[in-house]
Scaffold this active site. Structure first.
Site, short mmCIF file in Angstrom:
data_model
loop_
_atom_site.label_atom_id
_atom_site.label_comp_id
_atom_site.label_asym_id
_atom_site.label_seq_id
_atom_site.Cartn_x
_atom_site.Cartn_y
_atom_site.Cartn_z
N HIS A 1 3.61 -2.06 4.88
CA HIS A 1 2.81 -0.77 4.38
C HIS A 1 1.40 -0.92 4.73
O HIS A 1 0.93 -2.23 5.00
CB HIS A 1 3.00 -0.88 2.79
CG HIS A 1 4.18 -0.78 2.14
ND1 HIS A 1 4.80 -1.56 1.47
CD2 HIS A 1 5.18 0.58 2.20
CE1 HIS A 1 6.06 -0.92 0.76
NE2 HIS A 1 6.11 0.40 1.49
N CYS B 1 1.87 -4.57 -5.24
CA CYS B 1 3.03 -3.80 -5.28
C CYS B 1 3.78 -4.18 -6.61
O CYS B 1 4.97 -3.22 -7.11
CB CYS B 1 4.23 -4.22 -4.24
SG CYS B 1 4.49 -5.91 -4.09
#
Ligand code: CIR
Length: 258
Positions: free
Chosen positions: A163, A250
């Site tokens: 990501h 996250c």
């Protein structure tokens, strides 16, 4: 008036061993240890002044501890994503009603895909990684939601990592911590750049909350660079979650209470 920060977290799935993996080899994950580390992470959020809303684990959704990927919470609205990994799409139905208590919610529609891990907000500037998880349609849908509130949305190429926020995060107001092998910091304009130590490629993910940076203990060399820049570190051990290709941003959705 002091701003109250909400941090939404979700317990570690008993099935985390079956998580998605893109850049890592599968290693056994000790669920009890992962849960203990996750509780310590929640305690670090609380010490940083967050009001932690800890949601129950969902044992048949292996990656559901990584709540960052299923929503983007702006001050004005929450966007429920459509994760790039199909196995993760059922997670969104579990987060939408939770966020509806805090914000009006809207949804990324098929066929677009977007993972919250690809979305970095620096003030009114939103950067979105064009990764294996987030596509043009998902990014365009986020842009359509955010621009009426005065946000710019800029697409950024990322390579070599999962990501955008594997490659860059905000380390303190006006500072970013970056892995230059995975993203070009020039895309982010007027910010001070702290590069990771090259021996610690996963070290560019820290979570800013309450005037400090929640940061993994596994990156001591990059930590030194952050501290040399005057950044206060709140250390956490997330070694079991790192085996699932997770990091510190996250595992929570952090946003100001309304
Ligand atoms: C996945 O591949 O989706 C999970 N195993 C890890 C997600 C980590 N999310 C994040 O860094 N935002």
């Amino acid at each position: 008036m002091e701003v109250v920060l909400i941090a939404i977290t979700r317990g570690v799935s008993a099935g985390i061993g079956g998580c998605e993996l893109t850049h890592l080899e599968r290693e056994a994950i000790d669920v009890a240890r992962a849960r203990a580390q996750h509780r310590a992470y929640e305690a670090a959020l609380a010490r940083a002044g967050c009001r932690v809303e800890s949601l129950p684990a969902i044992d048949d959704l292996p990656d559901s501890v990584f709540v960052e990927d299923v929503a983007i919470v702006l001050d004005e609205i929450a966007v429920i994503t459509r994760p790039g990994a199909e196995s993760r799409r059922p997670e969104t139905a579990h987060i939408a009603p939770v966020l509806a208590r805090h914000r009006r919610v809207t949804f990324i529609q098929a066929p677009g895909t977007l993972d919250g891990g690809d979305v970095l907000r620096l003030g009114r500037r939103i950067f979105v990684g064009r990764s294996g998880r987030s596509d043009e349609s998902g990014i365009e849908q986020l842009r359509a939601v955010a621009w009426p509130y005065g946000y710019t949305v800029t697409t950024v190429p990322v390579s070599g990592c999962l990501h955008l926020k594997s490659a860059i995060t905000e380390a303190a107001p006006g500072f970013v911590v970056v892995n230059p092998a995975w993203v070009d910091a020039a895309a982010f304009g007027d910010v001070r750049v702290i590069e990771i130590d090259p021996d610690e490629p996963y070290a560019a993910n820290g979570l800013m909350a309450g005037g400090r940076l929640i940061y993994p203990v596994s990156f001591p060399r990059t930590r030194q660079r952050l501290e040399a820049a005057g950044i206060a570190i709140e250390p956490v051990d997330v070694s079991e979650l790192q085996k699932a290709e997770g990091a510190v941003t996250c595992c929570s959705l952090v946003f100001p209470a309304e």
